[in-house]
Design an enzyme around this catalytic site. Structure first.
Site, PDB file in Angstrom:
ATOM      1  N   TYR A  85      68.532  35.856 -36.986  1.00  0.00           N
ATOM      2  CA  TYR A  85      68.593  37.276 -36.605  1.00  0.00           C
ATOM      3  C   TYR A  85      67.216  37.926 -36.768  1.00  0.00           C
ATOM      4  O   TYR A  85      66.705  38.591 -35.870  1.00  0.00           O
ATOM      5  CB  TYR A  85      69.643  37.999 -37.465  1.00  0.00           C
ATOM      6  N   SER A  87      64.888  45.646 -35.049  1.00  0.00           N
ATOM      7  CA  SER A  87      65.567  45.914 -36.316  1.00  0.00           C
ATOM      8  C   SER A  87      64.533  45.881 -37.435  1.00  0.00           C
ATOM      9  O   SER A  87      63.478  45.264 -37.283  1.00  0.00           O
ATOM     10  CB  SER A  87      66.617  44.833 -36.576  1.00  0.00           C
TER      11      SER A  87
END
Length: 257
Positions: free
Chosen positions: A157, A144
């Protein structure tokens, strides 16, 4: 013989395929002569994706399995590879902390690492020996843009996505010697159930099917790091090069993920 036609991937395995990017990728690859191995945790949604892919002519093996289940993942992956030699493996399954509210922070952090890091390892490692023996294959790891720099809005995350990004980039060099391509994918915001819980503005948000096209094309070209959108990647990359003393204030103002 047309080498290009011959090199088209025929067997594609995708984790986290019951929604979001995973489901969009399954549909992007689904066509006649293609075998898809898809897994996810939501049985109803997974079988809907299976039905749509079969309608496009693909042969689909759908399995309700959690990527954190090391033994079941290994059994499922090895079984598919025995029947159809896997061309592309896409380690896509991932979770975020939702809106960052509710639940024990330590528990949420461990859950995110269990899925986003251990889950990726559980997906990739079972097929490496077979791909090495064949001297071919492609492994795609979904990281990501949040893995470019530790974001205060999503520490766990960010860290989990950075871990698999570095792992994938390292694997590209070490497995490349054995004929295996490894690609790391760093998307920005994509319209998925994962981002649906976000109540903050998400610049340059992309529809999942558009993200799937970018990813497929990047994998065809064997692009080492497939990043999009550039309008978000470039500033993030630049900020990550600066001292945290300079950038901490800016990142602290970002909304909670």
């Amino acid at each position: 013989m047309n080498h290009h036609v011959q090199s088209k991937p025929k067997v594609i395995v995708i984790t986290g395929a019951s929604s979001g990017i995973g489901a969009a990728l399954a549909l992007e690859y689904a066509q006649l002569d293609v075998v898809l191995g898809i897994c996810g945790r939501n049985e109803e949604r997974l079988h809907e994706v299976r039905r749509l892919c079969e309608a496009r002519g693909a042969v689909v093996h759908a399995e309700v399995v959690d990527v954190t289940d090391k033994h079941r993942m290994r059994a499922w992956l090895e079984d598919i590879d025995r029947r159809h030699e896997v061309d592309i493996l896409i380690a896509n399954a991932g979770i975020s902390g939702g809106t960052g509210k509710g639940g024990d922070m330590a528990d949420i952090t461990r859950k995110i690492f269990a899925t986003n890091v251990d889950g990726v390892i559980n997906t990739v490692m079972p097929l490496v020996p077979a791909m090495m023996a064949r001297k071919r294959g492609q492994i795609a790891i979904i990281s990501s843009l949040a893995g470019i720099r530790g974001l205060p809005s999503a520490p766990a995350y960010s860290a989990s996505k950075a871990a698999v990004r570095f792992w994938g980039e390292g694997l590209r060099g070490s497995l490349g010697k054995h004929g295996i391509k490894v690609n790391v994918i760093c998307p920005g915001y994509v319209k998925t159930p994962l981002t649906a819980v976000n109540t903050f503005p998400m610049p340059f948000i992309k529809k999942a099917w558009k993200a799937a096209i970018i990813i497929r094309k990047g994998l065809e070209r064997n692009t080492p790091r497939i990043v999009f959108p550039y309008a978000l990647y470039i500033p993030l990359w630049f900020l990550s090069c600066l001292s945290p003393r300079i950038t901490d204030g800016f990142f602290a103002r970002l909304p909670e993920k």
